[in-house]
Design a protein around this motif. Sequence first.
Motif, mmCIF file in Angstrom:
data_model
loop_
_atom_site.group_PDB
_atom_site.id
_atom_site.type_symbol
_atom_site.label_atom_id
_atom_site.label_comp_id
_atom_site.label_asym_id
_atom_site.label_seq_id
_atom_site.Cartn_x
_atom_site.Cartn_y
_atom_site.Cartn_z
ATOM 1 N N PRO B 172 0.798 -1.235 0.000
ATOM 2 C CA PRO B 172 0.000 0.000 0.000
ATOM 3 C C PRO B 172 0.830 1.285 0.000
ATOM 4 O O PRO B 172 0.337 2.337 -0.391
ATOM 5 C CB PRO B 172 -0.817 -0.109 1.292
ATOM 6 C CG PRO B 172 -0.057 -1.057 2.160
ATOM 7 C CD PRO B 172 0.656 -2.007 1.243
ATOM 8 N N VAL B 173 2.090 1.194 0.413
ATOM 9 C CA VAL B 173 2.930 2.402 0.471
ATOM 10 C C VAL B 173 3.712 2.585 -0.823
ATOM 11 O O VAL B 173 3.682 3.657 -1.440
ATOM 12 C CB VAL B 173 3.921 2.310 1.663
ATOM 13 C CG1 VAL B 173 4.829 3.533 1.685
ATOM 14 C CG2 VAL B 173 3.163 2.165 2.965
ATOM 15 N N THR B 174 4.377 1.551 -1.260
ATOM 16 C CA THR B 174 5.214 1.665 -2.454
ATOM 17 C C THR B 174 4.415 1.355 -3.716
ATOM 18 O O THR B 174 4.860 1.660 -4.819
ATOM 19 C CB THR B 174 6.386 0.682 -2.391
ATOM 20 O OG1 THR B 174 5.854 -0.653 -2.367
ATOM 21 C CG2 THR B 174 7.220 0.897 -1.141
ATOM 22 N N LEU B 175 3.268 0.735 -3.562
ATOM 23 C CA LEU B 175 2.421 0.251 -4.663
ATOM 24 C C LEU B 175 3.057 -0.910 -5.433
ATOM 25 O O LEU B 175 2.524 -1.365 -6.443
ATOM 26 C CB LEU B 175 2.054 1.375 -5.643
ATOM 27 C CG LEU B 175 1.269 2.553 -5.086
ATOM 28 C CD1 LEU B 175 0.893 3.510 -6.215
ATOM 29 C CD2 LEU B 175 0.002 2.089 -4.369
ATOM 30 N N THR B 176 4.219 -1.376 -4.977
ATOM 31 C CA THR B 176 4.883 -2.501 -5.646
ATOM 32 C C THR B 176 3.976 -3.728 -5.624
ATOM 33 O O THR B 176 3.366 -4.051 -4.602
ATOM 34 C CB THR B 176 6.218 -2.829 -4.950
ATOM 35 O OG1 THR B 176 7.039 -1.664 -5.019
ATOM 36 C CG2 THR B 176 6.915 -4.010 -5.626
ATOM 37 N N ARG B 177 3.898 -4.368 -6.789
ATOM 38 C CA ARG B 177 3.024 -5.535 -6.923
ATOM 39 C C ARG B 177 3.825 -6.818 -7.101
ATOM 40 O O ARG B 177 4.909 -6.800 -7.681
ATOM 41 C CB ARG B 177 2.129 -5.352 -8.152
ATOM 42 C CG ARG B 177 1.049 -4.331 -7.936
ATOM 43 C CD ARG B 177 0.192 -4.173 -9.167
ATOM 44 N NE ARG B 177 -1.144 -3.721 -8.796
ATOM 45 C CZ ARG B 177 -2.186 -3.675 -9.618
ATOM 46 N NH1 ARG B 177 -2.048 -4.058 -10.869
ATOM 47 N NH2 ARG B 177 -3.364 -3.262 -9.196
ATOM 48 N N ARG B 178 3.251 -7.903 -6.612
ATOM 49 C CA ARG B 178 3.787 -9.228 -6.932
ATOM 50 C C ARG B 178 2.813 -9.895 -7.889
ATOM 51 O O ARG B 178 1.613 -9.980 -7.620
ATOM 52 C CB ARG B 178 3.947 -10.077 -5.665
ATOM 53 C CG ARG B 178 4.420 -11.503 -5.978
ATOM 54 C CD ARG B 178 4.370 -12.392 -4.762
ATOM 55 N NE ARG B 178 5.556 -12.236 -3.924
ATOM 56 C CZ ARG B 178 6.700 -12.913 -4.088
ATOM 57 N NH1 ARG B 178 6.821 -13.772 -5.088
ATOM 58 N NH2 ARG B 178 7.694 -12.742 -3.254
ATOM 59 N N TYR B 179 3.363 -10.341 -9.018
ATOM 60 C CA TYR B 179 2.536 -11.009 -10.020
ATOM 61 C C TYR B 179 2.819 -12.501 -10.127
ATOM 62 O O TYR B 179 2.040 -13.240 -10.714
ATOM 63 C CB TYR B 179 2.764 -10.382 -11.399
ATOM 64 C CG TYR B 179 2.038 -9.068 -11.609
ATOM 65 C CD1 TYR B 179 0.648 -9.035 -11.797
ATOM 66 C CD2 TYR B 179 2.722 -7.856 -11.629
ATOM 67 C CE1 TYR B 179 -0.016 -7.835 -12.009
ATOM 68 C CE2 TYR B 179 2.058 -6.648 -11.845
ATOM 69 C CZ TYR B 179 0.689 -6.647 -12.039
ATOM 70 O OH TYR B 179 0.038 -5.467 -12.255
ATOM 71 N N GLY B 180 3.965 -12.931 -9.614
ATOM 72 C CA GLY B 180 4.294 -14.350 -9.750
ATOM 73 C C GLY B 180 5.211 -14.783 -8.628
ATOM 74 O O GLY B 180 5.952 -13.967 -8.055
ATOM 75 N N THR B 181 5.131 -16.077 -8.306
ATOM 76 C CA THR B 181 5.953 -16.617 -7.230
ATOM 77 C C THR B 181 6.714 -17.844 -7.735
ATOM 78 O O THR B 181 6.155 -18.651 -8.480
ATOM 79 C CB THR B 181 5.064 -17.001 -6.030
ATOM 80 O OG1 THR B 181 4.377 -15.819 -5.604
ATOM 81 C CG2 THR B 181 5.884 -17.544 -4.876
ATOM 82 N N ARG B 182 7.955 -17.934 -7.332
ATOM 83 C CA ARG B 182 8.804 -19.058 -7.752
ATOM 84 C C ARG B 182 8.152 -20.393 -7.453
ATOM 85 O O ARG B 182 7.541 -20.574 -6.403
ATOM 86 C CB ARG B 182 10.137 -19.001 -6.997
ATOM 87 C CG ARG B 182 11.209 -18.199 -7.677
ATOM 88 C CD ARG B 182 12.425 -18.111 -6.783
ATOM 89 N NE ARG B 182 12.110 -17.350 -5.574
ATOM 90 C CZ ARG B 182 12.756 -17.481 -4.427
ATOM 91 N NH1 ARG B 182 13.723 -18.364 -4.302
ATOM 92 N NH2 ARG B 182 12.426 -16.747 -3.396
ATOM 93 N N SER B 183 8.348 -21.332 -8.356
ATOM 94 C CA SER B 183 7.866 -22.684 -8.111
ATOM 95 C C SER B 183 8.828 -23.428 -7.183
ATOM 96 O O SER B 183 8.510 -24.477 -6.668
ATOM 97 C CB SER B 183 7.736 -23.430 -9.436
ATOM 98 O OG SER B 183 9.018 -23.472 -10.065
ATOM 99 N N ARG B 184 10.007 -22.839 -6.996
ATOM 100 C CA ARG B 184 11.058 -23.418 -6.150
ATOM 101 C C ARG B 184 11.500 -24.797 -6.632
ATOM 102 O O ARG B 184 11.851 -25.668 -5.845
ATOM 103 C CB ARG B 184 10.602 -23.473 -4.681
ATOM 104 C CG ARG B 184 10.431 -22.080 -4.098
ATOM 105 C CD ARG B 184 9.987 -22.112 -2.649
ATOM 106 N NE ARG B 184 9.660 -20.758 -2.197
ATOM 107 C CZ ARG B 184 10.565 -19.888 -1.740
ATOM 108 N NH1 ARG B 184 11.830 -20.232 -1.643
ATOM 109 N NH2 ARG B 184 10.187 -18.687 -1.364
#
Lengths: 263, 308
Positions: B172-184
């Motif tokens: 909410p502060v930086t507005l940085t989004r995560r669109y994907g997560t490693r499958s590891r």
Amino acid sequence: MTFADDLRRDALAIRKTFLGMHYRAKAGHIGTGLSAIDILAFLHKSWLTKEDAFILSKGHGASSLYATLHHFGVLSDEVLATYYKDDTLLPAHPAAGAFAAIPAATGSLGHGLPIAAGMAYARKYLDRTSQRVAALLSDGECNEGSVWEAAAFAAHHHLANLLVIIDANGLQGFGKTTDVLDMEPMADKWKSFGFDTREIDGHDFDQIREACSDLDATRPRCVIARTVKGNGVRFMEGKLEWHYLPMSEAQFNEALADLEGKP
Amino acid sequence: MRIEFVKAVHALMEKDPKSLFLTGDLGYNALEKVAQAFGPRFLNVGVAEQNMMGVAAGLAMTGARPWAYSIAPFATYRCLEQIRNDICLHDLPVRVVGNGGGYTYGIMGSTHHALEDLAVLKPLPNMSLFFPCSNNHVAAAVALMGELAGPSYLRLAISGFQSDTAPLAENPVTLTRRYGTRSRKQARGLSIVCAGHAAQIAVAALALDPAIDADVFGFARYPFDLASDADVMASIADTRRVLFIEEHYASGGIGESFAAEIAGKVDAFVRMNAVYRKDQRYGSAAFHLAQTGMTPTTVLATAREMLA
């Protein structure tokens, strides 16, 4: 004492202070300050109310504004003594946000009129106050296209609370205005942009007062003030080099004597 | 993003009587309602961007909070000195809005592309930059800009590979989004970091290979607040390699600044950027992205190469 005599005394005191500042600082831009001081003295003594705003669009005249504000008690002796020195708030062109009486950091030409027009628009249409805005431009500055963008804007929006004064001393950075980029007839240009335009002797206080009084109800006012660069110091008058040169001790003394009318 | 922007700014102007809207004679089929609703608080200044920014500064000096809108290159380059001197040096709440970041205006030609807008504004004192990743990101940026006491710039854009995918998370502060997560699948994996609407290319790449071993982030604000972006920093600490994507020249871009921030924390930093071509041909935004080598396919290929 008449109105003009009274202001002449103020302007003389301001010129002396101004020359002292430049002598001690070994700073240039003397000619441009001397051409503007009569206008600045009039505005600050007789025209501007506490609520009005003044923008020095010809930012290279900052020291003449500092000396004027000092004369009318806005800047203290202590503050004025820092002019041009390290750690000062009085650099050669006005600083941003340092003094309420100097709302805008100018120095790059063509910036002051858009700012003044924005202030005038806010006062007229948003805050609906009777506050006025004055801007002092140089004639060379009128080479800048942004001046004319702002002129069109001010006239289009009927910013009758805006007073534009052109310190038309006829000299700019590298020559006579008529030789470098001739903007004459200056009055016709402002008139055709929609300004209520006057052309006066910019060192005649009665004419200055007359030209800045009774603003039109619908149009912004433009006063073309014909001035002399270096006004008051004969060896500087009309000389391009006094846009740049600092004074020697002998020149400083001669300039002071000349102001006093001594031979 | 323009529709979302106008909607958000309209709502904000209804709540904030000190706000007003300036346009450099643009907004056909978009700003009519704002023009009708706000009387003197809507101001078409004409085709005069220098004056628009100076006027905006003057308005702000009286306590107003203006938005100043034009096509991105016109809102930035023409009037850069007014933005620097009149707005930034005085730390005024003027919100500059540039529509058409990157190659958005594609076939309109080079004069209408904005590939250096962030570079020229980034170093200016007091300036905050906002570059939403997709349409559903714009309202949050407008809301944050509305709260700032100082200057800001909003970069609106349409991607050549449009998607409006909801993020997995948004700071909410930086507005940085995560669109994907490693499958590891791998111990390390890869961090794909995008600036603004280039994230839509990465999202499309992810759709081509959902199992790729990469965290995918979209930055939307500069200066960075990397302490708040712990998610991004944790990913980089794990992967130690970054693929950075932005629709902007490399020089002066957000990627360049990010690389400087995390130098020493990564073993590899690969950038995909807009590239200037002397013998440029013109087309859609997607055409320009393909020409410059930034497509879902090339992003995927580069990511796989880094993972190999």
